[in-house]
Write an enzyme that holds these catalytic residues in place. Structure first.
Site, PDB file in Angstrom:
ATOM      1  N   SER A  39       9.287  -4.639  10.666  1.00  0.00           N
ATOM      2  CA  SER A  39       9.050  -3.718  11.775  1.00  0.00           C
ATOM      3  C   SER A  39       9.419  -4.384  13.104  1.00  0.00           C
ATOM      4  O   SER A  39      10.546  -4.827  13.268  1.00  0.00           O
ATOM      5  CB  SER A  39       7.599  -3.245  11.743  1.00  0.00           C
ATOM      6  OG  SER A  39       7.388  -2.186  12.638  1.00  0.00           O
TER       7      SER A  39
ATOM      8  N   ASP B 106       9.177   5.485   4.471  1.00  0.00           N
ATOM      9  CA  ASP B 106       8.761   5.009   5.795  1.00  0.00           C
ATOM     10  C   ASP B 106       8.662   6.207   6.742  1.00  0.00           C
ATOM     11  O   ASP B 106       9.662   6.840   7.058  1.00  0.00           O
ATOM     12  CB  ASP B 106       9.774   3.991   6.328  1.00  0.00           C
ATOM     13  CG  ASP B 106       9.283   3.273   7.578  1.00  0.00           C
ATOM     14  OD1 ASP B 106       8.419   3.820   8.297  1.00  0.00           O
ATOM     15  OD2 ASP B 106       9.772   2.157   7.845  1.00  0.00           O
TER      16      ASP B 106
ATOM     17  N   HIS C 114       6.096   2.250   5.275  1.00  0.00           N
ATOM     18  CA  HIS C 114       6.403   1.339   6.381  1.00  0.00           C
ATOM     19  C   HIS C 114       5.741  -0.022   6.205  1.00  0.00           C
ATOM     20  O   HIS C 114       6.389  -1.054   6.369  1.00  0.00           O
ATOM     21  CB  HIS C 114       5.970   1.961   7.704  1.00  0.00           C
ATOM     22  CG  HIS C 114       6.314   1.113   8.891  1.00  0.00           C
ATOM     23  ND1 HIS C 114       7.625   0.919   9.298  1.00  0.00           N
ATOM     24  CD2 HIS C 114       5.538   0.389   9.748  1.00  0.00           C
ATOM     25  CE1 HIS C 114       7.635   0.121  10.356  1.00  0.00           C
ATOM     26  NE2 HIS C 114       6.393  -0.223  10.639  1.00  0.00           N
TER      27      HIS C 114
END
Length: 351
Positions: A203, A280, A310
């Site tokens: 991320s 995600d 995610h």
């Protein structure tokens, strides 16, 4: 009846306090001239029409986006108490050192260095791990344990400034300096193999990892770059979040945080593995494909996991095997050829 009236009054007062606090927060985050600009918008609109008022509205909006970008991006207090309580690796049976690293601008960062047994510590890879935008390094320990056990590697979990027990305040340039400090720390350790450093980011951490490896002075020490469920840039993410074409017309300087990973990945020539969770719901999986296609590496691989979300793609079946195969092939090529092969085939999509 009297008690009910008092409770109602207290509830109203509490509601007013909450609204007032939120209002003050956003006012502080806006440009100093934002309130004046909004006032002028209405005056000019009243006197002259909408064109000039619209221009001023765009100016005010850009100031708002610039200042509140940190509010949307950095979440060191989620879950609550994340700045106070950082779970220890010992809770997961991991041998470790809790250390502090100083950055080039003098900020003291907290980190966990999870080490393999002394008999193999100097022969195994070492992962420099960059986490996402919420919580602290203690929340990533289950994933770190997976790396430790399945990949037989050392893991340096670095906590960004303003997160967990680290000092400082979050900023884009600050996080880049944090990553560089982590790499410099590893390079000065006498007991690890500095030809086997793996840079991993998930991320927000993916953007931090990409920036680090885009610098040649650090890239030359990197065996493999691994990024997971990361974005192409913050302006691109703003378009996704607000679903507004207007955001797309704003100039880049309107964004306090940019993290222009798509532009930087072109400069990277180290072997790179791109891991994407198809479920995600925060970062569109297509951004991971864009990063892979744009990568300047002659050896890159894209692997998606159908059930990957995610934050939980690392829990998918075959996740660690995928990474292990990629690393093992790179180590084999390094030993046998002294360089990386032109082609690599181990399943998934090869570019």
């Amino acid at each position: 009846m009297h008690n009910n009236t008092e409770e109602l009054k207290q509830t109203k007062v509490s509601g007013i306090k909450i609204i007032a606090s939120l209002a003050l927060y956003f006012l502080k985050k806006c440009w100093l001239t934002c309130s004046a600009a909004v006032f002028v918008i209405f005056v000019i609109y009243w006197c002259y029409g909408g064109i000039i008022a619209f221009i001023l509205f765009i100016f005010a909006l850009s100031g708002f986006l610039f200042q509140v970008g940190d509010f949307f991006l950095y979440h060191p207090d989620q879950p609550p108490q994340s700045r106070l309580y950082v779970p220890l690796p010992s809770l997961f049976g991991l041998p470790f050192e809790s250390i502090f690293i100083k950055t080039a601008d003098g900020v003291k960062l907290h980190a966990f260095f999870i080490k393999q047994d002394s008999s193999i510590i100097d022969r195994v890879p070492t992962i420099l791990y960059f986490h996402g935008n919420a919580g602290n390094i203690g929340h990533r320990l289950p994933n770190a344990k997976g790396f430790y056990n399945n990949l037989l590697c050392n893991v340096l979990l670095l906590e960004y400034r303003g997160y967990g027990h680290s000092e400082g305040v979050q900023s884009e340039e600050g996080l880049y300096l944090d990553a560089q400090a982590g790499m410099r720390y590893l390079l000065q350790l006498p007991f690890i193999d500095k030809t086997k450093i793996i840079v991993f980011g998930r991320s927000l951490g993916g953007a931090v990892a990409i920036d680090l490896v885009s610098h040649k002075e650090f890239a030359k020490h990197v065996l493999v770059l691994i990024v997971e469920n990361t974005f192409t840039s913050i302006p691109d993410m703003a378009k996704e979040m607000f679903h507004s074409k207007l955001i797309g017309y704003l100039p880049i300087w309107c964004f306090n945080n940019k993290y222009l990973s798509l532009a930087k990945i072109i400069q990277i020539n180290r072997p790179s593995l791109f891991i994407s969770g198809e479920q995600d719901a925060i970062i569109p999986p297509r951004m991971m494909k864009q990063l892979c296609h744009a990568s300047g590496s002659a050896l890159k691989r894209f692997q998606s996991f159908e059930d990957g979300t995610h934050n939980e793609t690392w829990q998918c079946k075959g996740y660690y095997r995928l990474i292990l195969m990629f690393i093992d092939d790179m180590l084999l090529a390094q030993r046998e050829m002294g360089q990386f092969p032109i082609a690599f085939e181990a399943g998934g999509e090869i570019y």
